[in-house]
Design a protein around this motif. Sequence first.
Motif, mmCIF file in Angstrom:
data_model
loop_
_atom_site.group_PDB
_atom_site.id
_atom_site.type_symbol
_atom_site.label_atom_id
_atom_site.label_comp_id
_atom_site.label_asym_id
_atom_site.label_seq_id
_atom_site.Cartn_x
_atom_site.Cartn_y
_atom_site.Cartn_z
ATOM 1 N N UNK A 25 5.497 -16.021 7.244
ATOM 2 C CA UNK A 25 4.786 -14.808 8.030
ATOM 3 C C UNK A 25 5.619 -13.554 7.718
ATOM 4 N N UNK A 26 7.120 -13.771 7.562
ATOM 5 C CA UNK A 26 7.750 -12.577 7.457
ATOM 6 C C UNK A 26 7.466 -12.208 5.820
ATOM 7 N N UNK A 27 7.380 -12.738 5.137
ATOM 8 C CA UNK A 27 7.197 -12.401 3.679
ATOM 9 C C UNK A 27 5.731 -11.454 3.686
ATOM 10 N N UNK A 112 -10.437 -6.875 -4.456
ATOM 11 C CA UNK A 112 -9.406 -7.472 -5.040
ATOM 12 C C UNK A 112 -8.279 -8.014 -4.194
ATOM 13 N N UNK A 113 -8.410 -7.718 -2.895
ATOM 14 C CA UNK A 113 -7.269 -7.731 -2.029
ATOM 15 C C UNK A 113 -6.771 -9.129 -1.994
ATOM 16 N N UNK A 114 -7.528 -10.178 -1.803
ATOM 17 C CA UNK A 114 -6.914 -11.536 -1.660
ATOM 18 C C UNK A 114 -5.956 -11.893 -2.790
ATOM 19 N N UNK A 115 -6.600 -11.333 -4.170
ATOM 20 C CA UNK A 115 -5.682 -11.822 -5.357
ATOM 21 C C UNK A 115 -4.459 -10.917 -5.561
ATOM 22 N N UNK A 120 1.385 -10.404 -4.954
ATOM 23 C CA UNK A 120 2.718 -9.965 -4.568
ATOM 24 C C UNK A 120 3.662 -10.721 -3.792
ATOM 25 N N UNK A 121 3.018 -11.990 -3.031
ATOM 26 C CA UNK A 121 3.516 -13.063 -2.398
ATOM 27 C C UNK A 121 4.459 -14.000 -3.313
ATOM 28 N N UNK A 122 3.698 -14.263 -4.657
ATOM 29 C CA UNK A 122 4.386 -15.121 -5.396
ATOM 30 C C UNK A 122 5.691 -14.294 -6.082
ATOM 31 N N UNK A 123 5.529 -12.938 -6.372
ATOM 32 C CA UNK A 123 6.247 -12.113 -7.241
ATOM 33 C C UNK A 123 7.529 -11.733 -6.193
ATOM 34 N N UNK A 124 7.323 -11.377 -5.026
ATOM 35 C CA UNK A 124 8.140 -11.056 -4.245
ATOM 36 C C UNK A 124 9.051 -12.364 -3.689
#
Length: 137
Positions: A25-27, A112-115, A120-124
Amino acid sequence: KLQEEVDGLFASDPKPAYKDLLPLEYLDAVIKEVLRLHAPGGVARETVDRPITLAQGETKYVIPARTTIYTFPSLTGLSVGDDFAPERFLTKNGKQDSSFMPFSVGPRNCVGQPLAMSELKVILAHMVRRYNVQKTP
């Protein structure tokens, strides 16, 4: 807080799957806060229901009724606040915060928001895993 959350994920599994990132959640909150502060495009869209007249010196501009207006807060100075506070996105009321619209909202929001959010989640998560992240004073 973000560092602890991501370190906890990678401590239990050095190669987590995307589904393992979903409960972080914090991510999510950090990504949304960064996009709130540094939106990639026009983030405010409003349709006026009656004509509006704007004056600048001797020049007058008329915005007709039923016109959709896009504003760019970084250009207009209509910022929602410059404090970095991801906690604002941790509320569980089910409503999207009106200060977060980098992908627009409603029926015409970005497909494209979900993609984009997944990437962003994976990279961050991998950046935070590799580097120690701290808030500067």
